[in-house]
Design a protein around this motif. Sequence first.
Motif, PDB file in Angstrom:
ATOM      1  N   MET A 112      32.974  34.233  42.260  1.00 12.30           N
ATOM      2  CA  MET A 112      33.529  35.587  42.405  1.00 12.30           C
ATOM      3  C   MET A 112      34.618  35.562  43.468  1.00 12.30           C
ATOM      4  SD  MET A 112      31.604  39.113  43.509  1.00 12.30           S
ATOM      5  CE  MET A 112      32.504  40.644  43.635  1.00 12.30           C
ATOM      6  N   ASN A 113      35.876  35.685  43.024  1.00 11.52           N
ATOM      7  CA  ASN A 113      37.004  35.755  43.952  1.00 11.52           C
ATOM      8  C   ASN A 113      37.427  37.212  44.071  1.00 11.52           C
ATOM      9  OD1 ASN A 113      39.509  35.732  45.253  1.00 11.52           O
ATOM     10  ND2 ASN A 113      39.996  33.695  44.473  1.00 11.52           N
ATOM     11  N   LEU A 114      37.019  37.847  45.161  1.00 17.38           N
ATOM     12  CA  LEU A 114      37.257  39.276  45.324  1.00 17.38           C
ATOM     13  C   LEU A 114      38.743  39.606  45.375  1.00 17.38           C
ATOM     14  CD1 LEU A 114      35.523  41.758  45.431  1.00 17.38           C
ATOM     15  CD2 LEU A 114      35.362  41.521  47.905  1.00 17.38           C
ATOM     16  N   SER A 115      39.561  38.704  45.910  1.00 15.95           N
ATOM     17  CA  SER A 115      41.008  38.930  45.940  1.00 15.95           C
ATOM     18  C   SER A 115      41.560  39.027  44.530  1.00 15.95           C
ATOM     19  CB  SER A 115      41.706  37.796  46.698  1.00 15.95           C
ATOM     20  OG  SER A 115      41.377  37.822  48.060  1.00 15.95           O
ATOM     21  N   GLU A 116      41.128  38.161  43.645  1.00 15.48           N
ATOM     22  CA  GLU A 116      41.604  38.187  42.259  1.00 15.48           C
ATOM     23  C   GLU A 116      41.143  39.453  41.549  1.00 15.48           C
ATOM     24  OE1 GLU A 116      40.422  34.673  40.219  1.00 15.48           O
ATOM     25  OE2 GLU A 116      41.777  33.349  41.350  1.00 15.48           O
ATOM     26  N   ILE A 117      39.916  39.877  41.832  1.00 18.30           N
ATOM     27  CA  ILE A 117      39.398  41.095  41.198  1.00 18.30           C
ATOM     28  C   ILE A 117      40.219  42.304  41.622  1.00 18.30           C
ATOM     29  CG2 ILE A 117      37.408  42.638  41.054  1.00 18.30           C
ATOM     30  CD1 ILE A 117      35.630  40.144  41.361  1.00 18.30           C
ATOM     31  N   PHE A 118      40.547  42.407  42.917  1.00 20.94           N
ATOM     32  CA  PHE A 118      41.394  43.507  43.378  1.00 20.94           C
ATOM     33  C   PHE A 118      42.755  43.448  42.684  1.00 20.94           C
ATOM     34  CE2 PHE A 118      38.699  44.325  47.221  1.00 20.94           C
ATOM     35  CZ  PHE A 118      38.603  45.689  47.054  1.00 20.94           C
ATOM     36  N   ASN A 119      43.348  42.273  42.612  1.00 22.09           N
ATOM     37  CA  ASN A 119      44.654  42.136  41.960  1.00 22.09           C
ATOM     38  C   ASN A 119      44.614  42.641  40.521  1.00 22.09           C
ATOM     39  OD1 ASN A 119      45.692  40.969  44.264  1.00 22.09           O
ATOM     40  ND2 ASN A 119      45.476  38.863  43.543  1.00 22.09           N
ATOM     41  N   LYS A 120      43.560  42.260  39.810  1.00 26.13           N
ATOM     42  CA  LYS A 120      43.420  42.656  38.406  1.00 26.13           C
ATOM     43  C   LYS A 120      43.289  44.168  38.273  1.00 26.13           C
ATOM     44  CE  LYS A 120      40.392  41.953  34.405  1.00 26.13           C
ATOM     45  NZ  LYS A 120      39.159  41.260  33.894  1.00 26.13           N
TER      46      LYS A 120
END
Length: 526
Positions: A1-9
């Motif tokens: 789980m990469n929270l930075s990537e989830i926010f970006n998406k």
Amino acid sequence: MNLSEIFNKKFNIYQSKEAILDDTRTLTYQQLDELTRGIAAGLRRQGVGEGDVVAIECVSRIEAITLMIGTIRAGAAYCVIPEAYPDYRKEKMKALVQAKLSVHQVDWADGGNADELPEAVRNPDSLLYIIFTSGSTGEPKAVAIEDHSIGKIVNEPSFYSGNIMGQLAPLEFDASVYEIFGGLLNGMTLKLISKDDSLDCDNVPERFSGIDTLFLTTRLFNLYVDEAPELFRKVSLVLTGGERCSVHHLQEAARHCTVLHVYGPTETTVFATFHKVTGAEQDMPIGRLFDQGTFMIADDNNLQVPQGQQGELLIADSGVMRGYLGDEEASRSVLLQQDGERFYRTGDAVYLNDAGEIVYVERKDRQVKISGYRIELGEVEKCAYDFGLQKDCLAHYDGKRLTLYVKDQVNLEQLRGHLRSRLPEYMVPTVKVVDIIPMNTNGKTDIQEIISGNCKANDSRNEIMKVMTSVLSSELTAEQTFLDVGGDSIKAMEIIWQLGSKGYQLDLDTLFSRTIGEIADNVSNG
């Protein structure tokens, strides 16, 4: 789980949608994206990175939320420290979490150069946030939560309905994690509600207009059912928990909207179980774990108790904390490795009902000893609710006297008779009618204010008892009635006159129908 990537998406999907709104401004997802990228770049220029902790001391809640997200995007963890806390406590908290930086505000005019540094990569075990919870020793404990732990909250579809999430919880309280990250990562709009607005029951339905999904602490939920019931006709989903529930209040709200009775210590990341209220419950369960994990209901030897028997709830799911920061001994005392699982000891007494759902009984530390007997204060409250109370009640023991605070204007003689018919003598409380049951900033019962109020009330109680003892020429106990100790009409008028001269308003009906203790607790001064 990469929270930075989830926010970006999510920021990319919902660009033009409103992300956060309050009385002063509105931010779209695109604006929030740009602003928090700039904050992240600014933090990294100041040396903030993975494993660091940023203390957020901000008066504005909308600014604090952007700082929280910016900190996460910088690869660090946040710790919200309320600006109103005493300086000594704030400095102690920052020292405990070893804060790399303290941030007090956002420069809205300068989003910073977000392209100057590459965005930090986060890992499932990255430190996400630290929330302080008060321990039984009186010393605050720093609960350390990792990125992967919020996945169970964000990804549970039962927790979200519609487009607008109410954001009431103080940011230093873990319910804010559900509201902010659960709301934003599900594409909802956060509508910020101030504490003053949340307690103004006359205006609650208007101020909460448009909100679909809402979390309310047990005490606030009960207050709204009592004083602003129309709110539940306007929202589609309400989550509530935090203290022992009132079945009546839950069932009343569930007539108008979906109500989830949720449960979860801060150490297990916001919620660990939930139960959808049907209206047919006798004992309201906290339900089942919704995350992949397991639980135990254990005795004092950490052995599973038989179904239906009471024990301590131990939880092993993805939300279990990393530990108490800087306090390995405290961590070891509540984290248990057993059968290949890592359990958190909740300190809550529960049992498993016939349907396989967990039923919360009481905090183990809310058990008290009276006349040599160990009792659950929640049992006294439940008995009072069974009488038919329509509003909130609270049992409290100050070491000398067991008191039941009720908000209903009830016939005390009938309530006392009901309690006596169901409880042993040592568990029958003195009943005190109150206008409010005080809440602290987290929306839970403010025990300290109750204790303080008790101390103030003692002077009045002692003065009333002194007058009655003098007139009746007898030693009195709280359980006796005026007639039990030889009271007559002449003595009644003498007591009323003497108390009246001291500013206490007492009438004959009250004097003849209530116990001495109830008179001393409920007669008003002035």
